[in-house]
Write a protein that holds these residues in place. Structure first.
Motif, PDB file in Angstrom:
ATOM      1  N   SER A  67       0.815  -1.222   0.000  1.00 27.04           N
ATOM      2  CA  SER A  67       0.000   0.000   0.000  1.00 27.04           C
ATOM      3  C   SER A  67       0.844   1.265   0.000  1.00 27.04           C
ATOM      4  O   SER A  67       0.336   2.346  -0.317  1.00 27.04           O
ATOM      5  N   ALA A  68       2.131   1.162   0.335  1.00 23.27           N
ATOM      6  CA  ALA A  68       2.992   2.346   0.350  1.00 23.27           C
ATOM      7  C   ALA A  68       3.085   2.981  -1.027  1.00 23.27           C
ATOM      8  O   ALA A  68       3.216   4.208  -1.150  1.00 23.27           O
ATOM      9  N   LEU A  69       2.996   2.179  -2.076  1.00 22.44           N
ATOM     10  CA  LEU A  69       3.035   2.725  -3.430  1.00 22.44           C
ATOM     11  C   LEU A  69       1.817   3.603  -3.695  1.00 22.44           C
ATOM     12  O   LEU A  69       1.926   4.698  -4.249  1.00 22.44           O
ATOM     13  N   VAL A  70       0.638   3.123  -3.264  1.00 24.86           N
ATOM     14  CA  VAL A  70      -0.588   3.899  -3.455  1.00 24.86           C
ATOM     15  C   VAL A  70      -0.557   5.174  -2.610  1.00 24.86           C
ATOM     16  O   VAL A  70      -0.937   6.252  -3.073  1.00 24.86           O
ATOM     17  N   VAL A  71      -0.080   5.058  -1.384  1.00 27.52           N
ATOM     18  CA  VAL A  71       0.010   6.226  -0.507  1.00 27.52           C
ATOM     19  C   VAL A  71       0.981   7.252  -1.088  1.00 27.52           C
ATOM     20  O   VAL A  71       0.731   8.460  -1.060  1.00 27.52           O
ATOM     21  N   GLY A  72       2.091   6.778  -1.630  1.00 25.67           N
ATOM     22  CA  GLY A  72       3.046   7.689  -2.252  1.00 25.67           C
ATOM     23  C   GLY A  72       2.443   8.438  -3.419  1.00 25.67           C
ATOM     24  O   GLY A  72       2.662   9.644  -3.580  1.00 25.67           O
ATOM     25  N   GLN A  73       1.654   7.749  -4.237  1.00 31.53           N
ATOM     26  CA  GLN A  73       1.002   8.410  -5.366  1.00 31.53           C
ATOM     27  C   GLN A  73      -0.009   9.442  -4.878  1.00 31.53           C
ATOM     28  O   GLN A  73      -0.123  10.533  -5.444  1.00 31.53           O
ATOM     29  N   LEU A  74      -0.743   9.107  -3.823  1.00 32.75           N
ATOM     30  CA  LEU A  74      -1.714  10.046  -3.264  1.00 32.75           C
ATOM     31  C   LEU A  74      -1.020  11.296  -2.727  1.00 32.75           C
ATOM     32  O   LEU A  74      -1.475  12.420  -2.952  1.00 32.75           O
ATOM     33  N   CYS A  75       0.093  11.098  -2.037  1.00 33.73           N
ATOM     34  CA  CYS A  75       0.824  12.233  -1.449  1.00 33.73           C
ATOM     35  C   CYS A  75       1.584  13.043  -2.492  1.00 33.73           C
ATOM     36  O   CYS A  75       1.924  14.203  -2.243  1.00 33.73           O
ATOM     37  N   GLY A  76       1.865  12.442  -3.645  1.00 31.29           N
ATOM     38  CA  GLY A  76       2.711  13.111  -4.626  1.00 31.29           C
ATOM     39  C   GLY A  76       1.996  14.023  -5.589  1.00 31.29           C
ATOM     40  O   GLY A  76       2.652  14.797  -6.305  1.00 31.29           O
ATOM     41  N   ASN A  77       0.656  13.985  -5.639  1.00 28.79           N
ATOM     42  CA  ASN A  77      -0.054  14.756  -6.657  1.00 28.79           C
ATOM     43  C   ASN A  77       0.121  16.262  -6.505  1.00 28.79           C
ATOM     44  O   ASN A  77       0.374  16.976  -7.484  1.00 28.79           O
ATOM     45  N   ILE A  78      -0.031  16.776  -5.296  1.00 27.61           N
ATOM     46  CA  ILE A  78       0.055  18.227  -5.102  1.00 27.61           C
ATOM     47  C   ILE A  78       1.485  18.728  -5.325  1.00 27.61           C
ATOM     48  O   ILE A  78       1.688  19.720  -6.052  1.00 27.61           O
ATOM     49  N   PRO A  79       2.530  18.087  -4.764  1.00 26.26           N
ATOM     50  CA  PRO A  79       3.894  18.512  -5.118  1.00 26.26           C
ATOM     51  C   PRO A  79       4.173  18.396  -6.618  1.00 26.26           C
ATOM     52  O   PRO A  79       4.898  19.229  -7.179  1.00 26.26           O
ATOM     53  N   ALA A  80       3.609  17.386  -7.262  1.00 25.20           N
ATOM     54  CA  ALA A  80       3.808  17.250  -8.709  1.00 25.20           C
ATOM     55  C   ALA A  80       3.186  18.419  -9.458  1.00 25.20           C
ATOM     56  O   ALA A  80       3.751  18.910 -10.444  1.00 25.20           O
ATOM     57  N   GLY A  81       2.015  18.891  -9.005  1.00 25.64           N
ATOM     58  CA  GLY A  81       1.408  20.067  -9.619  1.00 25.64           C
ATOM     59  C   GLY A  81       2.304  21.286  -9.491  1.00 25.64           C
ATOM     60  O   GLY A  81       2.430  22.086 -10.432  1.00 25.64           O
ATOM     61  N   TRP A  82       2.920  21.438  -8.340  1.00 25.17           N
ATOM     62  CA  TRP A  82       3.858  22.553  -8.134  1.00 25.17           C
ATOM     63  C   TRP A  82       5.038  22.433  -9.099  1.00 25.17           C
ATOM     64  O   TRP A  82       5.461  23.420  -9.702  1.00 25.17           O
ATOM     65  N   ALA A  83       5.571  21.214  -9.248  1.00 20.40           N
ATOM     66  CA  ALA A  83       6.740  21.025 -10.113  1.00 20.40           C
ATOM     67  C   ALA A  83       6.404  21.306 -11.573  1.00 20.40           C
ATOM     68  O   ALA A  83       7.159  21.991 -12.278  1.00 20.40           O
ATOM     69  N   VAL A  84       5.275  20.789 -12.043  1.00 21.50           N
ATOM     70  CA  VAL A  84       4.904  20.995 -13.445  1.00 21.50           C
ATOM     71  C   VAL A  84       4.704  22.473 -13.737  1.00 21.50           C
ATOM     72  O   VAL A  84       5.107  22.979 -14.797  1.00 21.50           O
ATOM     73  N   ALA A  85       4.098  23.199 -12.802  1.00 22.31           N
ATOM     74  CA  ALA A  85       3.852  24.629 -13.012  1.00 22.31           C
ATOM     75  C   ALA A  85       5.143  25.415 -13.135  1.00 22.31           C
ATOM     76  O   ALA A  85       5.177  26.470 -13.776  1.00 22.31           O
ATOM     77  N   ARG A  86       6.231  24.923 -12.551  1.00 22.84           N
ATOM     78  CA  ARG A  86       7.476  25.690 -12.519  1.00 22.84           C
ATOM     79  C   ARG A  86       8.543  25.207 -13.494  1.00 22.84           C
ATOM     80  O   ARG A  86       9.314  26.012 -14.010  1.00 22.84           O
ATOM     81  N   ILE A  87       8.611  23.915 -13.755  1.00 24.36           N
ATOM     82  CA  ILE A  87       9.677  23.435 -14.642  1.00 24.36           C
ATOM     83  C   ILE A  87       9.136  22.796 -15.914  1.00 24.36           C
ATOM     84  O   ILE A  87       9.917  22.425 -16.795  1.00 24.36           O
ATOM     85  N   GLY A  88       7.827  22.642 -16.014  1.00 26.94           N
ATOM     86  CA  GLY A  88       7.238  22.114 -17.239  1.00 26.94           C
ATOM     87  C   GLY A  88       7.001  20.618 -17.210  1.00 26.94           C
ATOM     88  O   GLY A  88       7.553  19.888 -16.383  1.00 26.94           O
TER      89      GLY A  88
END
Length: 444
Positions: A67-88
């Motif tokens: 389940s750690a993989l699923v939890v990691g994906q859940l936790c990673g969405n908002i930081p990923a949005g920040w990264a895409v907005a800044r580096i593409g």
């Protein structure tokens, strides 16, 4: 530009040749990396509990590691949005693949359970970044007339990888006799995916060349010539210009209306999908079927699901989002409710096979809906932060559903748990019927 001119241009853009050119140009940087990532992940997921068991984990602990993989994906969405907005998008996909490689090395060489769990969590974080970057790219670059089909195909490539991946893992086990072979296979897939992202033709140039006049990024119009409005959480009445990229939490607050309404409807769809994966094997066990029969029924359901993925996009592009969302939710909701009443019947195995097929049809018709609706309501000039929030909601629905099924089944019965998920599906259908016409920025 006149109404007739807009309609003619969209009709020309939607020709089979234009669609083929679009797909070929998206393949190296979107579809190819997606299927590679999904193949590797699909090969790894079934073997994660075995890797944990090799390090001394009991069954509950092995489930926690998986389940750690699923939890990691859940936790990673908002930081990923920040990264895409800044580096593409392209840089985020490449970095996500590199981070996933760190997780793969950790899984392969881990000497103890904490590191194995942390490595699975890191892979989940990377999967979130990889997935959100693809979603953001398709949202801003793919023409509106083709959006649902393009995103349904994206969902289909992911499903193909997850469907074929376990068979590859079984073949690797037969050849090498070691679960770590699947881990290293994932690593090879990641290297190939990152190379495609970095060395493929520039997606900005390729896709922009195919945009028709009514669907250019700087002039997004639908076939009736109306400007696509930015979502503000209120009834859409016109175009709202966006000044500059907003932060993640500011974006969440600004779009709280659509996230708390249409976003929760989308989360209910994700929950019903996830419940299907858990409930069907448990149901087969509870009515006394052997493992081979259960695998056959679930496999046929999955094959039906996969066969319909592109049809979903065609329906959404031609007739509207609701024409795919409502039948999918009603079929899955009604299928779960009906299945709940068949547990103690003389023909329980037949009903199990029948409703597994019904759920497969419903899930297949829903292919790409969450991606498409997220793209429809996201701010078109800066979608990443919004999509991070959207994907967090949908992933949360998928993560909570198995816990609900297990908890209700333990407290009451599996039949009650199955019926409860059917009710979630039917309530979600009503929510889609209420909120899609209000928030989706096209007349559908």
């Amino acid at each position: 530009m006149t109404l007739q001119t807009n309609v003619d241009e969209v009709t020309d853009a939607a020709s089979p040749d234009s669609i083929r050119r679009m797909l070929w140009r998206l393949a190296p940087v979107i579809y190819g990396p997606t299927i590679l990532f999904a193949l590797g992940e699909g090969a790894l997921i079934p073997l994660l509990p075995m890797l944990a068991a090799q390090l001394g984990a009991d069954v509950p602990t092995a489930a926690l590691v998986a389940s750690a993989l699923v939890v990691g994906q859940l936790c990673g969405n908002i930081p990923a949005g920040w990264a895409v907005a800044r580096i593409g998008e392209r840089a985020t996909m490449a970095i996500g693949g590199g981070v996933a490689m760190i997780g793969v090395v950790g899984l392969a060489l881990s000497p103890h359970l904490p590191l194995l769990t942390a490595s699975a969590f890191v892979i989940g974080l990377a999967a979130a970044a990889f997935g959100l970057a693809r979603h953001s790219f398709m949202t801003t670059r793919v023409p509106l007339w083709f959006r649902a089909r393009a995103l349904s195909l994206l969902g289909g490539t992911f499903r193909l990888g997850m469907f074929v991946g376990p068979f590859i893992a079984a073949g690797l086990l037969a050849v090498f006799g070691d679960e770590h072979a699947a881990v290293w296979f994932f690593g090879v897939c990641l290297v190939a995916a990152v190379l495609l992202v970095l060395l493929g033709r520039d997606p900005e140039t390729d896709v922009a060349a195919l945009d028709s006049a009514p669907t250019r990024r700087d002039d997004r119009r639908d076939a009736a010539g109306d400007l696509v409005a930015e979502d503000s959480g209120e009834v859409i009445t016109g175009a709202v210009p966006v000044a500059a990229p907003a932060g993640v939490f500011r974006t969440m607050w600004h779009h709280r209306g659509v996230l708390s309404r249409l976003g929760l409807a989308a989360a209910s769809l994700s929950a019903v999908r996830s419940a299907r994966q858990v409930a069907l094997p448990l149901w087969g066990l509870s009515i006394g079927l052997d493992a081979q029969t259960i695998a056959l029924v679930v496999g046929i359901s999955g094959a039906i699901d996969f066969a319909l993925f592109y049809a979903s996009g065609q329906v959404m592009d031609r007739f509207g989002r609701l024409w795919a969302a409502l039948p999918a939710m009603i079929l899955m909701g009604a299928g779960f409710v009906a299945l709940a009443f068949t547990h103690d019947t003389d023909q329980s195995a037949m009903w199990f096979a029948l409703f597994a097929a019904v759920l497969g049809v419903g899930n297949g018709l829903s292919s790409g809906i969450l991606l498409t609706l997220g793209a429809d309501v996201a701010p078109q000039d800066d979608p990443a932060a919004f999509l991070g929030s959207w994907r967090t909601l949908t992933d949360a629905g998928g993560a909570i559903a198995p816990l609900l099924v297990s908890g209700i089944a333990a407290a009451m019965s599996l039949a009650v748990a199955t019926g409860a998920m059917g009710v979630v599906g039917l309530v979600g259908a009503a929510a889609f019927a209420r909120w899609v016409p209000r928030f989706v920025p096209r007349a559908r």
